[in-house]
Design an enzyme around this catalytic site. Structure first.
Site, short mmCIF file in Angstrom:
data_model
loop_
_atom_site.label_atom_id
_atom_site.label_comp_id
_atom_site.label_asym_id
_atom_site.label_seq_id
_atom_site.Cartn_x
_atom_site.Cartn_y
_atom_site.Cartn_z
N GLU A 173 -10.63 -0.36 -5.06
CA GLU A 173 -9.59 -1.18 -4.44
C GLU A 173 -10.13 -2.52 -3.97
O GLU A 173 -11.13 -2.58 -3.24
CB GLU A 173 -8.98 -0.46 -3.24
CG GLU A 173 -7.95 0.59 -3.60
CD GLU A 173 -7.07 0.95 -2.42
OE1 GLU A 173 -6.43 0.04 -1.85
OE2 GLU A 173 -7.02 2.13 -2.06
N CYS B 52 -5.24 5.92 -3.93
CA CYS B 52 -4.53 4.64 -3.91
C CYS B 52 -3.12 4.91 -4.42
O CYS B 52 -2.94 5.26 -5.59
CB CYS B 52 -5.24 3.60 -4.77
SG CYS B 52 -4.34 2.03 -4.87
N CYS C 136 0.86 -1.18 0.00
CA CYS C 136 0.00 0.00 0.00
C CYS C 136 0.90 1.23 0.00
O CYS C 136 1.62 1.47 0.97
CB CYS C 136 -0.90 0.00 1.23
SG CYS C 136 -1.95 1.46 1.37
N GLY C 137 0.87 2.00 -1.10
CA GLY C 137 1.77 3.14 -1.23
C GLY C 137 1.48 4.27 -0.26
O GLY C 137 2.38 4.78 0.41
#
Length: 264
Positions: free
Chosen positions: A194, A204, A79-80
């Site tokens: 997502e 996201c 998860c950035g």
């Protein structure tokens, strides 16, 4: 720790509207196998509410380890925006100062953070393969992503359209994250459905990264590229180098903010 009966001290962070519950788990008190408890904590009506939950844990070879769970309670891929938020969290805990090297599910990550602790630039994994699915681009930026250019994105039914692609026969039970992008010339506008959250999110990080790389491939841009991206929750920027289908030096840049702390 029994997450149902013992108090849990948590921190709520958001990065461009992508929100997370963060827990300092260096003592390993949190039962990371209690997926139902994670899901309840992320529930927006009966819990704290978040797109995901992260545990910050010790690691002998890195400043810390990031352990990430989707809102459905299950362990997630990279998860950035969560990565950017946990870097800000590590700074708040005084584990790091201006730079860090930490471990996530997709491998080591380097990041740098502003002195104020509210702007994080996170290096993502290199991307050496990008595929097509009809008019869409498909690539993995730590999580798998489907990128489709469209128009009139502000009124698109992202939930219905994204859910249908995420669950189609091509991607099966594992699914894929679905990104819709509109090119406004000076920036890209992105909305994402997502998997794991099973809904549209306000941002996201791996998704906007995938969009920026796909846009470079589609338009034939090479060299060092800086791509501004607008999402529902604010603004992000993706910096990277593109040479002959190889994407390196990829940085996801944007805000990371502590919203509140609490005990549950």
């Amino acid at each position: 720790m029994n997450t149902e009966t013992q108090p849990l001290h948590f921190y709520k962070y958001q990065g461009a509207g992508n929100d997370f519950i963060l827990v300092d788990n260096r003592s390993l008190f949190f039962n990371s196998d209690d997926y139902e408890a994670v899901s309840k904590l992320c529930d927006r009506r009966f819990g704290i509410g978040a797109d995901g939950l992260m545990l910050l844990q010790s690691h002998p070879e890195f400043d810390f380890e990031m352990v990430y769970y989707n809102a459905d309670g299950m362990p997630g891929s990279m998860c950035g925006n969560g990565g950017r938020c946990i870097v800000a969290f590590a700074k708040q805990l005084r584990l790091i100062d201006r730079e860090t090297n930490f471990l996530a599910v997709d491998g080591p990550h380097y990041a740098k953070i502003s002195p104020e602790g509210n702007w994080v630039e996170l290096q993502m994994i290199n991307v050496n393969q990008i595929n097509r699915d009809g008019e869409a681009w498909v690539l993995d930026t730590g999580s798998p992503h489907y990128v489709l250019q469209t128009q009139g994105l502000d009124t698109l039914d992202v939930y219905s359209e994204g859910k249908a692609i995420r669950n189609n026969e091509t991607y099966g039970a594992k699914g894929i994250n679905v990104n819709f992008v509109e090119d406004f010339g000076d920036h890209l506008f992105v909305r994402t459905f997502e998997r794991g959250v099973e809904d549209e999110t306000y941002a996201c990080g791996t998704g906007v990264t995938a969009v920026a790389l796909a846009h470079a491939a589609a338009t034939g841009k090479h060299g060092h590229i800086s791509t501004p991206v607008k999402v529902l929750g604010g603004n992000l920027r993706i910096d990277f180098d593109h040479h002959h289908g190889q994407f390196t030096g990829i940085f996801l840049c944007g805000p990371a903010e502590l919203v509140f702390t609490g005990t549950r």
